[in-house]
Design a protein around this motif. Structure first.
Motif, PDB file in Angstrom:
ATOM      1  N   THR A 204       0.841  -1.194   0.000  1.00 38.06           N
ATOM      2  CA  THR A 204       0.000   0.000   0.000  1.00 38.06           C
ATOM      3  C   THR A 204       0.878   1.246   0.000  1.00 38.06           C
ATOM      4  O   THR A 204       1.771   1.380   0.839  1.00 38.06           O
ATOM      5  N   GLY A 205       0.632   2.165  -0.952  1.00 33.34           N
ATOM      6  CA  GLY A 205       1.342   3.431  -1.020  1.00 33.34           C
ATOM      7  C   GLY A 205       0.525   4.538  -0.408  1.00 33.34           C
ATOM      8  O   GLY A 205      -0.409   4.293   0.372  1.00 33.34           O
ATOM      9  N   PRO A 206       0.840   5.818  -0.721  1.00 30.78           N
ATOM     10  CA  PRO A 206       0.071   6.956  -0.208  1.00 30.78           C
ATOM     11  C   PRO A 206      -1.399   6.854  -0.609  1.00 30.78           C
ATOM     12  O   PRO A 206      -1.749   6.331  -1.665  1.00 30.78           O
ATOM     13  N   ALA A 207      -2.253   7.366   0.212  1.00 29.57           N
ATOM     14  CA  ALA A 207      -3.705   7.391  -0.014  1.00 29.57           C
ATOM     15  C   ALA A 207      -4.287   5.988  -0.146  1.00 29.57           C
ATOM     16  O   ALA A 207      -5.367   5.806  -0.723  1.00 29.57           O
ATOM     17  N   GLY A 208      -3.577   4.978   0.358  1.00 31.03           N
ATOM     18  CA  GLY A 208      -4.101   3.632   0.354  1.00 31.03           C
ATOM     19  C   GLY A 208      -4.077   2.937  -0.982  1.00 31.03           C
ATOM     20  O   GLY A 208      -4.675   1.869  -1.132  1.00 31.03           O
ATOM     21  N   ARG A 209      -3.351   3.495  -1.964  1.00 35.11           N
ATOM     22  CA  ARG A 209      -3.307   2.859  -3.272  1.00 35.11           C
ATOM     23  C   ARG A 209      -2.195   1.801  -3.300  1.00 35.11           C
ATOM     24  O   ARG A 209      -1.208   1.911  -2.581  1.00 35.11           O
ATOM     25  N   PRO A 210      -2.329   0.785  -4.167  1.00 29.81           N
ATOM     26  CA  PRO A 210      -1.280  -0.245  -4.261  1.00 29.81           C
ATOM     27  C   PRO A 210       0.055   0.350  -4.684  1.00 29.81           C
ATOM     28  O   PRO A 210       0.123   1.202  -5.569  1.00 29.81           O
ATOM     29  N   GLY A 211       1.126  -0.111  -4.023  1.00 26.90           N
ATOM     30  CA  GLY A 211       2.460   0.381  -4.372  1.00 26.90           C
ATOM     31  C   GLY A 211       2.992  -0.214  -5.653  1.00 26.90           C
ATOM     32  O   GLY A 211       3.819   0.381  -6.341  1.00 26.90           O
ATOM     33  N   LEU A 212       2.568  -1.431  -5.971  1.00 24.59           N
ATOM     34  CA  LEU A 212       2.944  -2.105  -7.219  1.00 24.59           C
ATOM     35  C   LEU A 212       4.460  -2.199  -7.403  1.00 24.59           C
ATOM     36  O   LEU A 212       4.971  -2.034  -8.505  1.00 24.59           O
ATOM     37  N   ALA A 213       5.200  -2.466  -6.324  1.00 29.67           N
ATOM     38  CA  ALA A 213       6.656  -2.584  -6.400  1.00 29.67           C
ATOM     39  C   ALA A 213       7.176  -3.305  -5.163  1.00 29.67           C
ATOM     40  O   ALA A 213       6.444  -3.506  -4.183  1.00 29.67           O
ATOM     41  N   ALA A 214       8.424  -3.674  -5.234  1.00 30.50           N
ATOM     42  CA  ALA A 214       9.096  -4.318  -4.096  1.00 30.50           C
ATOM     43  C   ALA A 214      10.438  -3.651  -3.856  1.00 30.50           C
ATOM     44  O   ALA A 214      11.181  -3.367  -4.807  1.00 30.50           O
ATOM     45  N   ILE A 215      10.734  -3.379  -2.591  1.00 32.21           N
ATOM     46  CA  ILE A 215      12.033  -2.803  -2.221  1.00 32.21           C
ATOM     47  C   ILE A 215      13.019  -3.938  -2.012  1.00 32.21           C
ATOM     48  O   ILE A 215      12.760  -4.855  -1.223  1.00 32.21           O
ATOM     49  N   GLN A 216      14.134  -3.879  -2.696  1.00 35.27           N
ATOM     50  CA  GLN A 216      15.195  -4.868  -2.536  1.00 35.27           C
ATOM     51  C   GLN A 216      16.345  -4.220  -1.777  1.00 35.27           C
ATOM     52  O   GLN A 216      17.052  -3.365  -2.318  1.00 35.27           O
ATOM     53  N   LEU A 217      16.479  -4.578  -0.517  1.00 36.23           N
ATOM     54  CA  LEU A 217      17.554  -4.055   0.340  1.00 36.23           C
ATOM     55  C   LEU A 217      18.783  -4.936   0.190  1.00 36.23           C
ATOM     56  O   LEU A 217      18.700  -6.152   0.331  1.00 36.23           O
ATOM     57  N   ARG A 218      19.923  -4.323  -0.098  1.00 36.83           N
ATOM     58  CA  ARG A 218      21.177  -5.052  -0.260  1.00 36.83           C
ATOM     59  C   ARG A 218      22.247  -4.458   0.653  1.00 36.83           C
ATOM     60  O   ARG A 218      23.201  -3.817   0.207  1.00 36.83           O
ATOM     61  N   PRO A 219      22.107  -4.650   1.989  1.00 36.72           N
ATOM     62  CA  PRO A 219      23.068  -4.059   2.921  1.00 36.72           C
ATOM     63  C   PRO A 219      24.402  -4.809   2.958  1.00 36.72           C
ATOM     64  O   PRO A 219      24.458  -6.028   2.774  1.00 36.72           O
ATOM     65  N   VAL A 220      25.459  -4.055   3.184  1.00 31.70           N
ATOM     66  CA  VAL A 220      26.794  -4.603   3.437  1.00 31.70           C
ATOM     67  C   VAL A 220      27.196  -4.089   4.817  1.00 31.70           C
ATOM     68  O   VAL A 220      27.404  -2.889   4.995  1.00 31.70           O
ATOM     69  N   MET A 221      27.298  -4.996   5.790  1.00 35.06           N
ATOM     70  CA  MET A 221      27.443  -4.568   7.186  1.00 35.06           C
ATOM     71  C   MET A 221      28.598  -5.290   7.874  1.00 35.06           C
ATOM     72  O   MET A 221      28.951  -6.408   7.503  1.00 35.06           O
ATOM     73  N   ALA A 222      29.136  -4.632   8.865  1.00 34.61           N
ATOM     74  CA  ALA A 222      30.215  -5.211   9.674  1.00 34.61           C
ATOM     75  C   ALA A 222      29.986  -4.822  11.130  1.00 34.61           C
ATOM     76  O   ALA A 222      29.362  -3.793  11.425  1.00 34.61           O
ATOM     77  N   GLY A 223      30.493  -5.639  12.034  1.00 28.50           N
ATOM     78  CA  GLY A 223      30.321  -5.355  13.451  1.00 28.50           C
ATOM     79  C   GLY A 223      31.029  -6.374  14.310  1.00 28.50           C
ATOM     80  O   GLY A 223      32.111  -6.864  13.951  1.00 28.50           O
ATOM     81  N   VAL A 224      30.431  -6.730  15.433  1.00 28.34           N
ATOM     82  CA  VAL A 224      31.054  -7.653  16.381  1.00 28.34           C
ATOM     83  C   VAL A 224      30.091  -8.791  16.694  1.00 28.34           C
ATOM     84  O   VAL A 224      28.869  -8.656  16.555  1.00 28.34           O
TER      85      VAL A 224
END
Length: 327
Positions: A204-224
């Motif tokens: 769902t996008g703004p005003a309740g309309r279908p977003g018609l897409a997908a977010i592809q997250l491609r993180p590169v992370m480092a830590g402990v």
């Protein structure tokens, strides 16, 4: 005078013969024991199931003493039978203990006089009667090296399948396949690298309309990561952060107002827990669960306007993967 010389000569011969005991083959007893110890140790390290176990070999007058840790009573009997079949062995005495050999410290870290310390010089037994070697006496490496136990397990590469459950009601979870990089498990704190790639449907996008897409997250992370290793199993808790290279997969088969048309890169971080299991010397299975935090900017377009807003793409992530230790 000649009688005195004869007596002295006989005494000298007897003394010389007493100073160098020899086996029936004419080889000095100490040398024969060392040769027997080498043959027994070689037979053990070449055995399919005993070769990787920390078994020490000591020999005195043809009597073999086996000392160390094995996994079962079958291993004890196999070691005794194998040693008894070696040429030059008259009898086998076992001091083998049943336990977990993988939990023992490396041989170089054992205290002098430990029951798992390697045999003394030349491999000949240092046992006198029922007494053990004196603590603090010098010890030499085992007669034969243990065989290689696979790679060093420094870096493992593979792939994993991930399932996400977004916290926002306007987003939907989806399957994703991404790379898996595994650093050597260790007890205590250590570095961690993560690629928690995910796909999130914009339902769902703004005003309740279908977003018609997908977010592809491609993180590169480092830590402990803080880990605990027990044999082939390792568990750990980690916290990593980094930069996410994002893209938008647009559903071009459908049209609609207020659909998503673009997404920007963003920062991401995630806490999580991991279970690692070595199934072979080079292949392991990785099971992970955690939460990925990310708020990328998404642009929505309609006939009347174009708007950009931050979307809370944070989600629960569960993944299962396989990695291969490259070295």
């Amino acid at each position: 005078m000649s009688r005195v010389l004869s007596v002295l000569l006989a005494v000298a011969v007897m003394a010389a013969s007493g100073c160098s005991a020899r086996s029936s083959s004419g080889v000095p007893a100490a040398v024969a024991d060392a040769q027997t110890a080498v043959r027994v140790k070689t037979a053990l390290v070449n055995h399919e199931s005993l070769g990787t176990l920390p078994i020490d070999v000591q020999v005195r007058s043809g009597v073999v003493t086996l000392d160390g840790t094995v996994r079962s009573t079958d291993d004890v009997e196999s070691a005794r039978t194998l040693a008894l079949g070696v040429a030059g062995v008259a009898r086998v005495e076992s001091r083998l203990q049943i336990g977990d050999p993988d939990s023992l410290p490396p041989a170089g870290n054992l205290p002098s006089g430990s029951r798992h310390a390697p045999p003394s010089a030349g491999g000949a037994s240092t046992v006198q009667g029922n007494r053990r070697p004196v603590s603090g006496s010098p010890r030499l490496p085992a007669l034969a090296p243990r065989p290689e136990e696979g790679p060093l397990r420094l870096v493992g590469l593979g792939a994993s399948v991930r399932v996400t459950r977004p916290s926002e009601a306007t987003l939907g979870g989806a399957l994703a396949v991404g790379p898996l990089l595994r650093l050597r498990p260790r007890n205590g704190m250590g570095p961690a690298i993560a690629f928690n790639w995910t796909n999130t449907e914009i339902e769902t996008g703004p005003a309740g309309r279908p977003g018609l897409a997908a977010i592809q997250l491609r993180p590169v992370m480092a830590g402990v990561e803080y880990g605990v290793v027990r044999g082939r199993l390792a568990v750990g808790a980690s916290a990593v952060g980094g930069y996410s290279f994002n893209r938008l997969a647009v559903d071009t088969a459908r049209a609609g107002q207020g659909r998503a048309i673009a997404v920007g890169n963003s920062f991401a971080w995630r806490p999580g827990a991991v279970l690692w299991a070595d199934v072979t010397p080079r292949v392991g299975i990785n099971v992970f669960g955690g939460y990925l935090f990310a708020r990328p900017k998404v642009t929505f377009a309609s006939d009347a306007s174009i708007a950009t807003e931050r979307v809370n793409a944070g989600s629960v992530v569960v993944s299962v993967g396989v990695a291969y230790w490259i070295f």
